[in-house]
Design an enzyme around this catalytic site. Sequence first.
Site, PDB file in Angstrom:
ATOM      1  N   ASP A   1      36.460  25.283 -66.099  1.00 50.17           N
ATOM      2  CA  ASP A   1      37.663  24.821 -66.799  1.00 50.17           C
ATOM      3  C   ASP A   1      38.418  25.994 -67.412  1.00 50.17           C
ATOM      4  O   ASP A   1      39.044  25.852 -68.461  1.00 50.17           O
ATOM      5  CB  ASP A   1      37.279  23.853 -67.925  1.00 50.17           C
ATOM      6  CG  ASP A   1      36.411  22.725 -67.432  1.00 50.17           C
ATOM      7  OD1 ASP A   1      36.802  22.085 -66.461  1.00 50.17           O
ATOM      8  OD2 ASP A   1      35.348  22.501 -68.026  1.00 50.17           O
TER       9      ASP A   1
ATOM     10  N   SER B   1      42.093  28.724 -70.890  1.00 53.59           N
ATOM     11  CA  SER B   1      41.136  27.667 -71.158  1.00 53.59           C
ATOM     12  C   SER B   1      41.892  26.380 -70.896  1.00 53.59           C
ATOM     13  O   SER B   1      42.867  26.087 -71.574  1.00 53.59           O
ATOM     14  CB  SER B   1      40.675  27.746 -72.612  1.00 53.59           C
ATOM     15  OG  SER B   1      39.954  26.592 -72.929  1.00 53.59           O
ATOM     16  N   ARG B   2      41.453  25.625 -69.866  1.00 54.59           N
ATOM     17  CA  ARG B   2      42.286  24.505 -69.439  1.00 54.59           C
ATOM     18  C   ARG B   2      42.124  23.267 -70.299  1.00 54.59           C
ATOM     19  O   ARG B   2      42.976  22.408 -70.286  1.00 54.59           O
ATOM     20  CB  ARG B   2      41.981  24.161 -67.977  1.00 54.59           C
ATOM     21  CG  ARG B   2      42.304  25.316 -67.062  1.00 54.59           C
ATOM     22  CD  ARG B   2      42.413  24.938 -65.609  1.00 54.59           C
ATOM     23  NE  ARG B   2      42.545  26.168 -64.843  1.00 54.59           N
ATOM     24  CZ  ARG B   2      41.522  26.779 -64.256  1.00 54.59           C
ATOM     25  NH1 ARG B   2      40.331  26.251 -64.295  1.00 54.59           N
ATOM     26  NH2 ARG B   2      41.707  27.912 -63.609  1.00 54.59           N
ATOM     27  N   VAL B   3      41.016  23.140 -70.995  1.00 57.28           N
ATOM     28  CA  VAL B   3      40.841  21.921 -71.782  1.00 57.28           C
ATOM     29  C   VAL B   3      40.614  22.192 -73.260  1.00 57.28           C
ATOM     30  O   VAL B   3      40.757  21.302 -74.091  1.00 57.28           O
ATOM     31  CB  VAL B   3      39.657  21.072 -71.251  1.00 57.28           C
ATOM     32  CG1 VAL B   3      39.953  20.541 -69.875  1.00 57.28           C
ATOM     33  CG2 VAL B   3      38.382  21.863 -71.259  1.00 57.28           C
TER      34      VAL B   3
END
Lengths: 131, 508
Positions: free
Chosen positions: B345, B370-372
């Site tokens: 992620d 940081s995708r989430v």
Amino acid sequence: MATGNKQIDALARQFLKLSLVEGSVSPEHVTGVLAYVEKHRPPHAAAVLKAYRRLIAAEIARGQAVVEHAGPIDPGVLSAIAATMTTRYRRPVTSIARRNDALLAGLRVRVGDDVYESSVAGQLGALADAV
Amino acid sequence: MSTVLEQIEQQIARLSTKAVRKNTGTIRAVADGVAKIEGLSDVMYNEMVQFPAGAIGIALNLEEDEVGCVVLGDISTLKEGDEVQTTGRLLSVPVGRALLGRTVDALGNPVDGKGPIAAKENYPVEKIAPGIIVRQSVSQPLFTGIMAIDSMIPIGRGQRELIIGDRGTGKTTIAIDTIINQAKINKVGLASGDPKFRPVYSIYVAVGQKNSNIVRTLVALEAAGALEYTIIVAAPAADNPANQYLAPYSGAAMGEWFMENGMDALIVYDDLSKHAVAYRQISLILKRPSGREAYPGDVFYLHSRLLERAARLEGKGSLTALPIIETLAGDVSAYIPTNVISITDGQIFLETDLFNQGIRPAVSVGLSVSRVGSAAQIKATKQVGGKLKGELAQFRELAAFAQFGSDLDAKTKAQLDRGSRIVELFKQPAFNPIPIELQVAVLFAMQKGFFESVDVKKIVAAAQSLKEFFATRKDALLAEIRNRAALDQDLETKLQAACAEWKGAFTA
Ligand SMILES: Nc1ncnc2c1ncn2[C@@H]1O[C@H](COP(=O)(O)OP(=O)(O)OP(=O)(O)O)[C@@H](O)[C@H]1O
Ligand SMILES: [Mg+2]
């Protein structure tokens, strides 16, 4: 086991197929295969025959219950084992007796690569593993 | 009466001599940690098999008339013709709290000389990852204690964030810092007696590393008092490839125990490049077809099934994964890096250039994402650090331009000036995580211009002095930031006053 050479393995397997009659090894057919090999000499004949021998041995083992026993064994037991294994594996299984005093008492039956262990030595071994 | 007893005794005798069925095979060849076995017609994929001398193996290749097994343990005792038995069991490892503070091998056996481990439960090493339904989105933060990461690339519980970079760029250090920070937070949180506090337990899986490196890590964790919350799974370089291949899955099983029992855990895989190499070695010996870079076709699945086991579960706990990948000359487009990037992620990208310039941790802000995690960032950090990532990216661009000409306009100069201060501010020594409330205070001081009059070269010292000032004199204020997790008017006023007090006393 496979030799890793595809041609040898394939040929050996083909010979095996030719050697079976109704799912069990026929001595006449094996003789026929051997005569064929003798006459035509396929490449790597020795390797092919080695692979063929292993396949036949495994095939025979599949149809034979080797009953290892310590002490005397009743012929009735042998035929009962053959009958039980024949129904269990749904193929004709004969039985032969082999004396093995290391078992102490009881039986060990081997059909192909399955082993049925009821010998005292086996139970002692299992006990040793468990504690 | 005696006949009844006899009857029962006979029955017992019959039961105890009941034959046990075993499926067996014969070893045909043993080489390089792999045994080729004839027979074993009943063996299942991934089933444990028993070799005569007590060694165990795992069936990885099921072929028409032979089985390829990797051998775990001493291979030198095996010989051709030995009988091998199936066990009907999948490989499992001990799990639970008893492992905390311990160093174990890939099978969960202690290797730290501290005696046996009293684990009550075992978990299978290979387990299907949680499905879609039971997963929850990431919404709770996991603080690394590294300012550059917590403020710009935040990580949440249940997230999988890759740490990627060349040799010696500080990858391990970031992971260890994070583990140390969890221990620090655990100590504060558990001491506070807050029933809602959720400690984070850590698992550090060392794959293919030198023993000396593992010892260094162990010593660092012990010195920081973090060992009591940590399990170390060690499969060093000298271990056979089968153990190196298994160690990450064993670690994941230990982490899953915490997750399944409503707790939070963090797992570090250091590193998956060496893990892939160990798997490649096994696959080549098993004669599986090889593809790109000689890796087998399922090397993607190797890592995807591992990393998918990190999750945050509805009504249970979470498992956060920090896999590490080593690149060669910064090449992220190589096979294993691209694979793992696509499964995780987000990534923290470490650059050799930055590291050599003394910018440590050498986090490349432009290439890290940081995708989430931002959903999990606390409000206070967003308030003081929300714009930092953009500003830093802009700074790098401007800095590249600035090399060409000296006649820059005042606005560009100011931006460059501010950017270089932020870069200095984010420098942080190894094994020295900063609590999130202290990070907020430092970033607040930056935002409000308290560092503007400080010479760029002295920013590090100034930031250190500010941290010490807050840590020693403003305990109550820090606790308040920690508990409220957001800055309101009142807190901002207090922070402003505290910063002014520090500034008055600070002499550069
Ligand atoms: N923030 C930091 N400040 C100062 N020194 C650091 C920092 N981070 C790492 N180092 C130093 O850099 C060296 C390499 O760090 P580390 O072992 O973490 O890198 P790595 O990328 O894991 O290396 P490897 O590729 O060998 O695994 C160590 O000596 C460490 O002390
Ligand atoms: Mg490292």
